[in-house]
Design an enzyme around this catalytic site. Structure first.
Site, short mmCIF file in Angstrom:
data_model
loop_
_atom_site.label_atom_id
_atom_site.label_comp_id
_atom_site.label_asym_id
_atom_site.label_seq_id
_atom_site.Cartn_x
_atom_site.Cartn_y
_atom_site.Cartn_z
CB CYS A 214 -0.98 -0.04 1.18
SG CYS A 214 -0.21 -0.16 2.81
CD GLN A 215 2.22 6.34 0.29
OE1 GLN A 215 1.66 6.06 -0.77
NE2 GLN A 215 3.28 7.14 0.33
CB THR A 216 3.30 3.00 5.34
OG1 THR A 216 1.98 2.85 5.93
CG2 THR A 216 3.49 4.45 4.89
CG HIS A 217 3.41 -3.99 4.73
ND1 HIS A 217 2.39 -4.62 4.04
CD2 HIS A 217 3.99 -4.95 5.50
CE1 HIS A 217 2.37 -5.91 4.38
NE2 HIS A 217 3.32 -6.13 5.26
CG HIS A 218 -1.80 0.62 8.37
ND1 HIS A 218 -2.86 1.45 8.07
CD2 HIS A 218 -2.17 -0.03 9.50
CE1 HIS A 218 -3.81 1.32 8.97
NE2 HIS A 218 -3.42 0.43 9.86
NE ARG A 219 -3.67 2.47 2.85
CZ ARG A 219 -3.67 3.42 1.92
NH1 ARG A 219 -4.82 3.79 1.36
NH2 ARG A 219 -2.56 3.98 1.52
CB SER A 220 -0.48 -3.96 1.89
OG SER A 220 0.65 -3.38 2.48
#
Length: 272
Positions: free
Chosen positions: A230-236
Site C-alpha cells: 500500500c503506502q506504508t504496508h499498513h493497509r496491505s
C-alpha cells in the site's frame, strides 16, 4: 503452547481462551481507546513500536533486535500464542502478525472484527491496565514473508507472480499522490483494503468464498506468489493476512511500499 487455535478467531472463541497461560492478547487500538475499554487482560501495544521510518520512507520493518525487545516488553516469548486486535478493521493488528511471521513466530491469530465485534456483541470489557509479563523473545528472521524493491523488480512480469495494491483507486490511478511519483507498480492490481471488510458484521472479514472469488477475478490466484503493498504496508498487512487466511502458500508484504517505490526515481511506475 496452545494447540489448534484458528488463524482467524471469533470473539466467542477468544472468550473461551481468556486466562490460558500461554495466550497473549495484544491491543493495537489508540491509547485513549484502550483506556476507555479493552478486552480483559489485553496488553496495549502502540503501533509506532512495530514500524520504522527513514524519511520519506515509512512503514519499514525495525531491526531484529528492536522488534525482539518490543515483543519481549509486551509479554511475548517464543511459546506465546498471540491474538491481536484493533478498532480499525485489522490493519494495525495484521501488521503485528506479519511482523511476528517475519521474526519466525507462527503462533498467532487475528480477532475477527476486532474491538467492534467484541464490544458490540456483548463481551465483557475492562478499563483496568494490564501490565506486561516479563518475557524473552528470540527472533529468527524469515525472509520468505518480506518483499524488497529489488525482489519485486526481479520478479516483475513473471507468470507466477502478482502484486496486490491495497490502496484506494485514487492512489492507484495517480489521482491522489503521497510520494514523489504517482501511480502503481507495473502489473499490480487494485483491491482497496476496505473492500475485504464486512461493515454489516462489525468489520469482520467478508466470507471466504466472496474474498476468493474477488481475488480470482483480479488474477490473484492461489498458484501464484502474491506481494501485497500500500503506502506504508499498513493497509496491505490486512491484505497479506487475507491471503494467509485463505491458504495461500506464497505471499509477502512489502515494507515501505509506495512510500519507498514512489519516492525512488529509478523504479518503474505505471498508470491505468
Amino acid at each position: 503452547m496452545i494447540a489448534e487455535v484458528p488463524l482467524l478467531l471469533e470473539p466467542e472463541q477468544l472468550q473461551n481462551l481468556l486466562g490460558v497461560e500461554s495466550l497473549v492478547v495484544i491491543d493495537l487500538c489508540k491509547e485513549t481507546t484502550y483506556a476507555q475499554l479493552h478486552i480483559p487482560g489485553a496488553v496495549h501495544l502502540a503501533y509506532s513500536r512495530i514500524v520504522a521510518s527513514n524519511h520519506p520512507v515509512h512503514g519499514l520493518l525495525p531491526d531484529t533486535d528492536t522488534v525482539a525487545r518490543t515483543l519481549s516488553d509486551h509479554g511475548i516469548d517464543n511459546d506465546s500464542h498471540v491474538v491481536a486486535y484493533d478498532d480499525e478493521g485489522g490493519g494495525n493488528a495484521s501488521r503485528l502478525l506479519w511482523t511476528l511471521e517475519a521474526m519466525g513466530h507462527g503462533h498467532y491469530s487475528l480477532l475477527n472484527g476486532g474491538l467492534h465485534a467484541w464490544a458490540n456483541e456483548g463481551h465483557a470489557c475492562s478499563r483496568e491496565l494490564s501490565p506486561s509479563a516479563t518475557a524473552d523473545f528470540t527472533a529468527v528472521p524469515c525472509t520468505d514473508t518480506v518483499a524488497t524493491a529489488d525482489y519485486i523488480t526481479e520478479r516483475l512480469g513473471e507468470p507466477d507472480f502478482a502484486l496486490w495494491d491495497a490502496r484506494s483507486w485514487n492512489e492507484y490511478s495517480g489521482i491522489s499522490r503521497f510520494s514523489r511519483h504517482p501511480g502503481h507498480i507495473p502489473g499490480a492490481v487494485n483491491l482497496d483494503w476496505l473492500e475485504v471488510m464486512d461493515r454489516d458484521r462489525n468489520l469482520r472479514l467478508k466470507a471466504d468464498e466472496a474474498l476468493q472469488t474477488r481475488l480470482n477475478q483480479l488474477g490473484l490466484e492461489q498458484d501464484k506468489e502474491i506481494v501485497a503493498y500500500c503506502q506504508t504496508h499498513h493497509r496491505s498487512s490486512l491484505a497479506w493476512f487475507v491471503l494467509r487466511h485463505l491458504g495461500y502458500q506464497h505471499c509477502r508484504g512489502y515494507p515501505g511500499s509506495w512510500s519507498e517505490w514512489g519516492n525512488n526515481d529509478d523504479t518503474p511506475k505505471a498508470m491505468p
